[in-house]
Design a protein around this motif. Structure first.
Motif, PDB file in Angstrom:
ATOM      1  N   ILE A  93      10.171  11.008 -19.187  1.00 32.02           N
ATOM      2  CA  ILE A  93      11.054  11.631 -18.196  1.00 32.02           C
ATOM      3  C   ILE A  93      11.460  10.644 -17.098  1.00 32.02           C
ATOM      4  O   ILE A  93      12.188  11.011 -16.172  1.00 32.02           O
ATOM      5  N   GLY A  94      10.975   9.405 -17.181  1.00 33.75           N
ATOM      6  CA  GLY A  94      11.313   8.421 -16.163  1.00 33.75           C
ATOM      7  C   GLY A  94      10.171   7.462 -15.944  1.00 33.75           C
ATOM      8  O   GLY A  94       9.366   7.209 -16.844  1.00 33.75           O
ATOM      9  N   ALA A  95      10.086   6.945 -14.752  1.00 32.15           N
ATOM     10  CA  ALA A  95       9.047   5.959 -14.440  1.00 32.15           C
ATOM     11  C   ALA A  95       8.692   6.030 -12.967  1.00 32.15           C
ATOM     12  O   ALA A  95       9.489   6.484 -12.131  1.00 32.15           O
ATOM     13  N   LEU A  96       7.501   5.596 -12.671  1.00 31.33           N
ATOM     14  CA  LEU A  96       7.018   5.470 -11.301  1.00 31.33           C
ATOM     15  C   LEU A  96       6.892   3.980 -10.996  1.00 31.33           C
ATOM     16  O   LEU A  96       6.262   3.238 -11.757  1.00 31.33           O
ATOM     17  N   VAL A  97       7.501   3.536  -9.915  1.00 29.93           N
ATOM     18  CA  VAL A  97       7.449   2.121  -9.536  1.00 29.93           C
ATOM     19  C   VAL A  97       6.794   2.018  -8.169  1.00 29.93           C
ATOM     20  O   VAL A  97       7.287   2.595  -7.186  1.00 29.93           O
ATOM     21  N   LEU A  98       5.683   1.309  -8.127  1.00 31.94           N
ATOM     22  CA  LEU A  98       4.993   1.039  -6.868  1.00 31.94           C
ATOM     23  C   LEU A  98       5.376  -0.355  -6.409  1.00 31.94           C
ATOM     24  O   LEU A  98       5.391  -1.308  -7.208  1.00 31.94           O
ATOM     25  N   VAL A  99       5.702  -0.497  -5.146  1.00 34.80           N
ATOM     26  CA  VAL A  99       6.130  -1.796  -4.615  1.00 34.80           C
ATOM     27  C   VAL A  99       5.314  -2.134  -3.378  1.00 34.80           C
ATOM     28  O   VAL A  99       4.860  -1.249  -2.642  1.00 34.80           O
ATOM     29  N   ARG A 100       5.126  -3.426  -3.173  1.00 34.96           N
ATOM     30  CA  ARG A 100       4.364  -3.887  -2.009  1.00 34.96           C
ATOM     31  C   ARG A 100       4.938  -5.204  -1.521  1.00 34.96           C
ATOM     32  O   ARG A 100       5.127  -6.139  -2.301  1.00 34.96           O
ATOM     33  N   ASP A 101       5.191  -5.295  -0.239  1.00 33.09           N
ATOM     34  CA  ASP A 101       5.665  -6.529   0.368  1.00 33.09           C
ATOM     35  C   ASP A 101       4.474  -7.473   0.533  1.00 33.09           C
ATOM     36  O   ASP A 101       3.552  -7.207   1.308  1.00 33.09           O
ATOM     37  N   ILE A 102       4.461  -8.554  -0.223  1.00 30.90           N
ATOM     38  CA  ILE A 102       3.340  -9.513  -0.173  1.00 30.90           C
ATOM     39  C   ILE A 102       3.819 -10.868   0.327  1.00 30.90           C
ATOM     40  O   ILE A 102       3.249 -11.905  -0.015  1.00 30.90           O
ATOM     41  N   THR A 103       4.863 -10.873   1.148  1.00 31.26           N
ATOM     42  CA  THR A 103       5.430 -12.132   1.634  1.00 31.26           C
ATOM     43  C   THR A 103       4.390 -12.982   2.342  1.00 31.26           C
ATOM     44  O   THR A 103       4.234 -14.178   2.052  1.00 31.26           O
ATOM     45  N   GLU A 104       3.645 -12.373   3.276  1.00 33.89           N
ATOM     46  CA  GLU A 104       2.653 -13.137   4.032  1.00 33.89           C
ATOM     47  C   GLU A 104       1.492 -13.568   3.150  1.00 33.89           C
ATOM     48  O   GLU A 104       0.947 -14.660   3.327  1.00 33.89           O
ATOM     49  N   VAL A 105       1.121 -12.729   2.199  1.00 33.21           N
ATOM     50  CA  VAL A 105       0.034 -13.090   1.288  1.00 33.21           C
ATOM     51  C   VAL A 105       0.410 -14.325   0.482  1.00 33.21           C
ATOM     52  O   VAL A 105      -0.380 -15.273   0.353  1.00 33.21           O
TER      53      VAL A 105
END
Length: 530
Positions: free
Chosen positions: A274-286
């Motif tokens: 039925i679709g997808a789940l996308v988790l995102v995280r800003d890891i610029t500083e890491v």
């Protein structure tokens, strides 16, 4: 506290494959707990009478917990777990029933059957039940974000019941991943965004996308945003794989100096994509810190490499000088200096290939021991053997310890098994000097051997260098020995290494040098540093 595996193996008849599947669920169920705003408890049946054992528990980071006390290890039965019995026996998600009270906390019970799919891809039997218990003390009208969280949680719960969640973990992939609070995007079956949390929207703004995400084709958007076309294609392919029901690996997208980590999960309750789940995280500083550390590590390794090269140059110069010296004593002294410098170079060579300021010391000891047998002036073939492991040692210990072992090993070979024309001289065996004992004759039937032993005990490194050679002369006193090698050993052990050394007769003849070196160093303020 016992682990999930310990509890399952002790109290149930679950197969190893079943327990492994429960481990995978427990490794990924923080996501479901946060989306559900609920505690999750993993229950396994103990007896046929409906008794269940809690083998794992996770609390939500998005809502208050329903349990102040840990439930792991608790065995319950009767009416208290009737909902677990229904889910287990009927293989369906149980959501009926009135709220229950834990002290002064009202909670809603749900039960999700756990299946492990067969090798043929068919839904297998129920092996456990996930209890989803929600604290109702702060119940209120849910926001749009909360409604999307709960809808997605129900889809994942159904996938647990189907045996399709969590997806297989990719080789080398860790459990670290974006969390629900970092940013969540939900896609429909065509890959269009139907919902994006505020944190997800902010993460995409860092990549340079200022418009609202709803209605966007996320795979196409990733291709446009990524600074590297190949990286953008891989990120887009991950989205498309999740829409097909696959579990793609985590991907990173770099754009405009920002870096975002993404994880795409398929949504296919009852086997229907039925679709997808996308988790995102800003890891610029890491990633910025990672790059700085990589640069620093590369610089340190290059310094060690240059130090090693410089030490080898010094050793080569001393070797050339030794060839041009007419006095035998001076030549021997220069050759000994060459070996000492070369042993230190070994440590820096190892550090130049390491990612931190520590070395795997066993390989260094083996190379130093091999070199000692090759250069020692002896008429017999002396065997070298290492017993036990030194393990990984910090550079400041390794550099001094390798010099100590180099001296002890050379002395063990040269003075424990001297040439025949030196056999009557009052020199000793192995490492330097030891307590005065009579110098026994070497058994001609005994194979000449030097054994290096090492073991760790209570943050101390215990090392011995023992030979089966001729032993010590009766008047030998290590404290008054004038040999440079012994002076170097004593100075390094008591000074740099802050340890102790004892020189004594071996239990089976020969000589033994025993070192005890602390592995924890003291800071200037007197505190211990590991």
């Amino acid at each position: 506290m016992s682990t999930l595996r310990d509890l399952a193996e002790e109290h149930t008849h679950l197969r190893p494959a079943d327990i492994d599947h429960l481990h995978r669920i427990a490794g990924d169920w923080q996501l479901l707990s946060d989306l559900s705003f609920a505690d999750l408890l993993l229950w396994v049946p103990v007896d046929a009478d409906g008794t269940f054992l809690c083998v794992a528990q996770v609390r939500p980071t998005t809502a208050p917990t329903a349990y102040q006390d840990d439930q792991v290890g608790r065995i319950v039965g009767g009416s208290e777990v009737a909902h677990l019995g229904v889910a287990y026996s009927q293989g369906r998600i149980w959501r009926e029933g009135d709220p229950v009270w834990y002290g002064d906390v009202p909670a809603r019970h749900e039960a999700i059957p756990v299946r492990l799919r067969t090798a043929e891809g068919e839904a297998g039997e129920v092996i456990a039940v996930v209890g989803r218990d929600t604290n109702l003390s702060t119940a209120r009208t849910p926001s749009q974000l909360e409604l999307n969280y709960l809808t997605t949680a129900d889809d994942l719960a159904q996938m647990i019941a189907d045996g399709t969640f969590p997806p297989p973990r990719h080789p080398g992939e860790t459990t670290s991943a974006p969390r629900v609070g970092d940013g969540l995007v939900r896609l429909d079956a065509g890959g269009k965004v139907t919902y994006a949390s505020p944190n997800a929207q902010s993460a995409y703004r860092r990549l340079g996308y200022a418009s609202h995400l709803v209605g966007e084709d996320l795979a196409a958007l990733h291709r446009r945003l990524a600074g590297d076309p190949l990286e953008g294609t891989e990120a887009a392919n991950g989205i498309l794989a999740a829409l097909r029901g696959e579990g793609p690996p985590r991907r990173e997208i770099d754009a405009r100096g920002a870096t975002m980590l993404t994880r795409a999960l398929p949504l296919m309750p009852a086997g229907v994509p039925i679709g997808a789940l996308v988790l995102v995280r800003d890891i610029t500083e890491v990633r910025r810190r990672d790059r700085a550390l990589i640069t620093k590590d590369a610089t340190i390794r290059e310094i060690h490499h240059r130090v090693k090269n410089n030490l080898q140059t010094v050793a080569a110069l001393l070797r050339l000088q030794a060839r041009r010296v007419a006095m035998p004593e001076a030549r021997v002294a220069l050759e000994e200096s060459v070996r000492r410098v070369a042993s230190i170079a070994l440590v820096h060579e190892t550090l130049s290939m390491s990612s931190d300021e520590a070395v795997e010391f066993d390989g260094i000891v083996d190379r130093v021991a091999s070199a000692a047998t090759e250069v020692a002036a002896t008429e017999v073939s002396v065997g070298m053997r290492r017993r036990g492991s030194f393990g990984v040692l910090p550079a400041e210990i390794a550099t001094s310890l390798v010099m100590v072992l180099n001296e002890l090993l050379l002395n063990a070979v040269e003075h424990g098994f001297p040439p025949s024309d030196e056999a009557d001289e009052p020199l000793t065996a192995a490492a330097s000097g030891m307590v005065p004992v009579a110098a026994p004759e070497v058994d001609p039937e005994l194979r000449p051997e030097v054994v290096v032993s090492a073991h760790r005990f209570r943050k101390m490194l215990h090392v011995s260098v023992a030979d089966n050679g001729r032993g010590l002369p009766p008047d030998f006193d290590a404290e008054r020995a004038s040999r440079l090698g012994l002076q170097i050993v004593r100075a390094l052990v008591t000074g740099e290494l802050r340890g102790t050394i004892e020189l004594r007769a071996g239990a089976n003849g020969g000589t033994e040098a025993v070192l005890v070196v602390p592995l924890a160093r003291n800071a200037p303020d007197g505190r211990s540093q590991a």
